[in-house]
Design a protein around this motif. Structure first.
Motif, PDB file in Angstrom:
ATOM      1  N   TRP A 184       8.784  -3.176  -5.533  1.00  8.77           N
ATOM      2  CA  TRP A 184       8.286  -4.361  -5.214  1.00  8.77           C
ATOM      3  C   TRP A 184       9.079  -5.673  -5.942  1.00  8.77           C
ATOM      4  O   TRP A 184       9.533  -6.698  -5.076  1.00  8.77           O
ATOM      5  N   SER A 185       9.692  -5.521  -7.083  1.00 12.99           N
ATOM      6  CA  SER A 185      10.438  -6.731  -7.661  1.00 12.99           C
ATOM      7  C   SER A 185      11.850  -6.416  -6.907  1.00 12.99           C
ATOM      8  O   SER A 185      12.424  -7.730  -6.863  1.00 12.99           O
ATOM      9  N   VAL A 186      12.264  -5.428  -6.294  1.00 14.56           N
ATOM     10  CA  VAL A 186      13.516  -5.521  -5.660  1.00 14.56           C
ATOM     11  C   VAL A 186      13.227  -6.046  -4.249  1.00 14.56           C
ATOM     12  O   VAL A 186      14.149  -7.048  -4.143  1.00 14.56           O
ATOM     13  N   ASP A 187      12.346  -5.724  -3.667  1.00 10.02           N
ATOM     14  CA  ASP A 187      12.005  -6.649  -2.406  1.00 10.02           C
ATOM     15  C   ASP A 187      11.898  -8.127  -2.653  1.00 10.02           C
ATOM     16  O   ASP A 187      12.217  -8.788  -1.929  1.00 10.02           O
ATOM     17  N   ALA A 188      11.125  -8.499  -3.632  1.00 10.06           N
ATOM     18  CA  ALA A 188      10.707  -9.702  -4.074  1.00 10.06           C
ATOM     19  C   ALA A 188      11.957 -10.548  -4.369  1.00 10.06           C
ATOM     20  O   ALA A 188      12.272 -11.613  -3.702  1.00 10.06           O
ATOM     21  N   ALA A 189      13.097  -9.795  -5.083  1.00 13.70           N
ATOM     22  CA  ALA A 189      14.230 -10.547  -5.296  1.00 13.70           C
ATOM     23  C   ALA A 189      15.114 -10.903  -4.176  1.00 13.70           C
ATOM     24  O   ALA A 189      15.694 -11.933  -3.773  1.00 13.70           O
ATOM     25  N   GLN A 190      15.265  -9.844  -3.175  1.00 14.45           N
ATOM     26  CA  GLN A 190      15.706  -9.954  -1.960  1.00 14.45           C
ATOM     27  C   GLN A 190      15.192 -10.868  -0.943  1.00 14.45           C
ATOM     28  O   GLN A 190      16.024 -11.936  -0.499  1.00 14.45           O
ATOM     29  N   ALA A 213       7.865 -21.075   1.740  1.00 10.60           N
ATOM     30  CA  ALA A 213       7.314 -20.467   3.079  1.00 10.60           C
ATOM     31  C   ALA A 213       8.040 -19.297   3.512  1.00 10.60           C
ATOM     32  O   ALA A 213       7.497 -18.220   3.974  1.00 10.60           O
ATOM     33  N   LEU A 214       9.480 -19.360   3.295  1.00  6.89           N
ATOM     34  CA  LEU A 214      10.271 -18.165   4.036  1.00  6.89           C
ATOM     35  C   LEU A 214      10.146 -17.029   2.968  1.00  6.89           C
ATOM     36  O   LEU A 214      10.229 -15.921   3.671  1.00  6.89           O
ATOM     37  N   PHE A 215       9.830 -17.070   1.866  1.00 11.67           N
ATOM     38  CA  PHE A 215       9.826 -16.090   0.724  1.00 11.67           C
ATOM     39  C   PHE A 215       8.468 -15.368   1.215  1.00 11.67           C
ATOM     40  O   PHE A 215       8.657 -14.174   1.338  1.00 11.67           O
ATOM     41  N   ARG A 216       7.211 -16.081   1.448  1.00 10.11           N
ATOM     42  CA  ARG A 216       6.055 -15.550   1.718  1.00 10.11           C
ATOM     43  C   ARG A 216       6.192 -14.988   3.114  1.00 10.11           C
ATOM     44  O   ARG A 216       5.604 -13.544   3.148  1.00 10.11           O
ATOM     45  N   THR A 217       6.623 -15.432   3.863  1.00  9.90           N
ATOM     46  CA  THR A 217       6.929 -14.732   5.273  1.00  9.90           C
ATOM     47  C   THR A 217       7.763 -13.478   5.092  1.00  9.90           C
ATOM     48  O   THR A 217       7.346 -12.430   5.957  1.00  9.90           O
ATOM     49  N   CYS A 218       8.930 -13.421   4.529  1.00  5.96           N
ATOM     50  CA  CYS A 218       9.659 -12.269   4.305  1.00  5.96           C
ATOM     51  C   CYS A 218       8.760 -11.282   3.792  1.00  5.96           C
ATOM     52  O   CYS A 218       8.705  -9.859   4.169  1.00  5.96           O
ATOM     53  N   MET A 219       8.038 -11.294   2.656  1.00  7.07           N
ATOM     54  CA  MET A 219       7.119 -10.525   1.941  1.00  7.07           C
ATOM     55  C   MET A 219       5.911  -9.850   2.935  1.00  7.07           C
ATOM     56  O   MET A 219       5.757  -8.697   3.096  1.00  7.07           O
ATOM     57  N   VAL A 220       5.454 -10.799   3.681  1.00  9.00           N
ATOM     58  CA  VAL A 220       4.391 -10.244   4.605  1.00  9.00           C
ATOM     59  C   VAL A 220       5.121  -9.313   5.675  1.00  9.00           C
ATOM     60  O   VAL A 220       4.456  -8.434   6.036  1.00  9.00           O
ATOM     61  N   GLN A 221       6.431  -9.627   6.087  1.00  5.19           N
ATOM     62  CA  GLN A 221       6.981  -9.076   7.273  1.00  5.19           C
ATOM     63  C   GLN A 221       7.325  -7.670   6.568  1.00  5.19           C
ATOM     64  O   GLN A 221       7.373  -6.744   7.266  1.00  5.19           O
ATOM     65  N   LEU A 222       7.419  -7.502   5.323  1.00  6.14           N
ATOM     66  CA  LEU A 222       7.774  -6.180   4.505  1.00  6.14           C
ATOM     67  C   LEU A 222       6.324  -5.313   4.332  1.00  6.14           C
ATOM     68  O   LEU A 222       6.652  -4.146   3.962  1.00  6.14           O
ATOM     69  N   GLY A 223       5.228  -6.119   4.728  1.00  4.26           N
ATOM     70  CA  GLY A 223       4.057  -5.232   4.437  1.00  4.26           C
ATOM     71  C   GLY A 223       3.272  -5.590   3.142  1.00  4.26           C
ATOM     72  O   GLY A 223       2.354  -4.816   2.884  1.00  4.26           O
ATOM     73  N   TYR A 224       3.614  -6.590   2.542  1.00 12.52           N
ATOM     74  CA  TYR A 224       3.298  -6.712   1.182  1.00 12.52           C
ATOM     75  C   TYR A 224       1.966  -7.829   1.356  1.00 12.52           C
ATOM     76  O   TYR A 224       1.905  -8.504   2.461  1.00 12.52           O
ATOM     77  N   VAL A 225       1.095  -7.570   0.462  1.00 12.34           N
ATOM     78  CA  VAL A 225      -0.157  -8.575   0.686  1.00 12.34           C
ATOM     79  C   VAL A 225      -0.230  -9.288  -0.777  1.00 12.34           C
ATOM     80  O   VAL A 225       0.016  -8.579  -1.801  1.00 12.34           O
ATOM     81  N   SER A 226      -0.568 -10.492  -0.529  1.00 11.05           N
ATOM     82  CA  SER A 226      -0.824 -11.297  -2.038  1.00 11.05           C
ATOM     83  C   SER A 226      -1.765 -10.696  -2.778  1.00 11.05           C
ATOM     84  O   SER A 226      -3.029 -10.660  -2.175  1.00 11.05           O
ATOM     85  N   ALA A 227      -1.600 -10.456  -4.085  1.00  8.71           N
ATOM     86  CA  ALA A 227      -2.694  -9.862  -4.983  1.00  8.71           C
ATOM     87  C   ALA A 227      -3.560 -11.006  -5.651  1.00  8.71           C
ATOM     88  O   ALA A 227      -4.563 -10.636  -6.320  1.00  8.71           O
ATOM     89  N   GLU A 228      -3.399 -12.147  -5.191  1.00 13.01           N
ATOM     90  CA  GLU A 228      -3.913 -13.651  -5.936  1.00 13.01           C
ATOM     91  C   GLU A 228      -4.834 -14.237  -4.832  1.00 13.01           C
ATOM     92  O   GLU A 228      -4.592 -14.260  -3.843  1.00 13.01           O
ATOM     93  N   PRO A 254       0.795  -1.194  -0.187  1.00 17.01           N
ATOM     94  CA  PRO A 254       0.073  -0.086  -0.039  1.00 17.01           C
ATOM     95  C   PRO A 254       0.737   1.303  -0.049  1.00 17.01           C
ATOM     96  O   PRO A 254       0.423   2.443  -0.397  1.00 17.01           O
ATOM     97  N   GLU A 255       2.245   1.277   0.403  1.00 17.04           N
ATOM     98  CA  GLU A 255       2.829   2.492   0.643  1.00 17.04           C
ATOM     99  C   GLU A 255       3.843   2.636  -0.654  1.00 17.04           C
ATOM    100  O   GLU A 255       4.651   3.539  -0.782  1.00 17.04           O
ATOM    101  N   PHE A 256       4.450   1.505  -1.090  1.00 14.63           N
ATOM    102  CA  PHE A 256       5.539   1.318  -1.896  1.00 14.63           C
ATOM    103  C   PHE A 256       5.290   1.373  -3.329  1.00 14.63           C
ATOM    104  O   PHE A 256       4.052   0.610  -3.626  1.00 14.63           O
ATOM    105  N   PRO A 257       5.956   2.108  -4.130  1.00 21.40           N
ATOM    106  CA  PRO A 257       5.645   2.010  -5.508  1.00 21.40           C
ATOM    107  C   PRO A 257       5.992   0.889  -6.446  1.00 21.40           C
ATOM    108  O   PRO A 257       6.894   0.021  -5.948  1.00 21.40           O
ATOM    109  N   PRO A 258       5.135   0.551  -7.299  1.00 21.75           N
ATOM    110  CA  PRO A 258       5.202  -0.842  -8.039  1.00 21.75           C
ATOM    111  C   PRO A 258       6.778  -1.026  -8.364  1.00 21.75           C
ATOM    112  O   PRO A 258       7.337  -2.298  -8.276  1.00 21.75           O
ATOM    113  N   GLU A 259       7.478  -0.092  -8.623  1.00 24.94           N
ATOM    114  CA  GLU A 259       9.095  -0.216  -9.046  1.00 24.94           C
ATOM    115  C   GLU A 259       9.777  -0.848  -7.829  1.00 24.94           C
ATOM    116  O   GLU A 259      10.907  -1.494  -8.028  1.00 24.94           O
TER     117      GLU A 259
END
Length: 103
Positions: free
Chosen positions: A37-43, A88-103, A30-35
């Motif tokens: 997102w891919s950086v956080d996902a890659a990390q 599972a670790l990837f999902r946990t990381c994304m959620v901890q960063l404040g991301y929400v699954s869009a699917e 909700p707060e980060f621009p789409p550009e």
């Protein structure tokens, strides 16, 4: 020795390929621009794979010496467990960063 190297390379290569293909889930923030997102996902993907592989080897997933065909098959089967753990670790990381699954 050679067998252990082959097993490590096979595990890393297969998990990396599977991890990239299997983590195509869309995420939004909700707060980060789409550009961003891919950086956080890659990390998160990198960190998750590294931790899953470290857990695998720490728990005895790699041994030295010659390996039998049955042991090679077990390594291939272990890849599935590493892949699941990585996801599972990837999902946990994304959620901890404040991301929400869009699917």
């Amino acid at each position: 020795m050679r067998s252990s190297i082959v097993r490590i390379l096979a595990l890393t290569g297969m998990v990396s390929i599977a991890g990239c293909a299997g983590q195509e889930q869309r995420w939004t923030h909700p707060e980060f621009p789409p550009e961003h997102w891919s950086v956080d996902a890659a990390q998160c993907r990198h960190d998750a794979l590294r931790e899953a592989e470290r857990d695998f080897f720490r728990d005895g997933g790699s041994s030295s010496g010659g390996a039998t065909d049955a042991e090679e098959v077990n390594v291939m089967l272990d890849q599935s467990a590493v892949h699941k753990r990585s996801r599972a670790l990837f999902r946990t990381c994304m959620v901890q960063l404040g991301y929400v699954s869009a699917e």
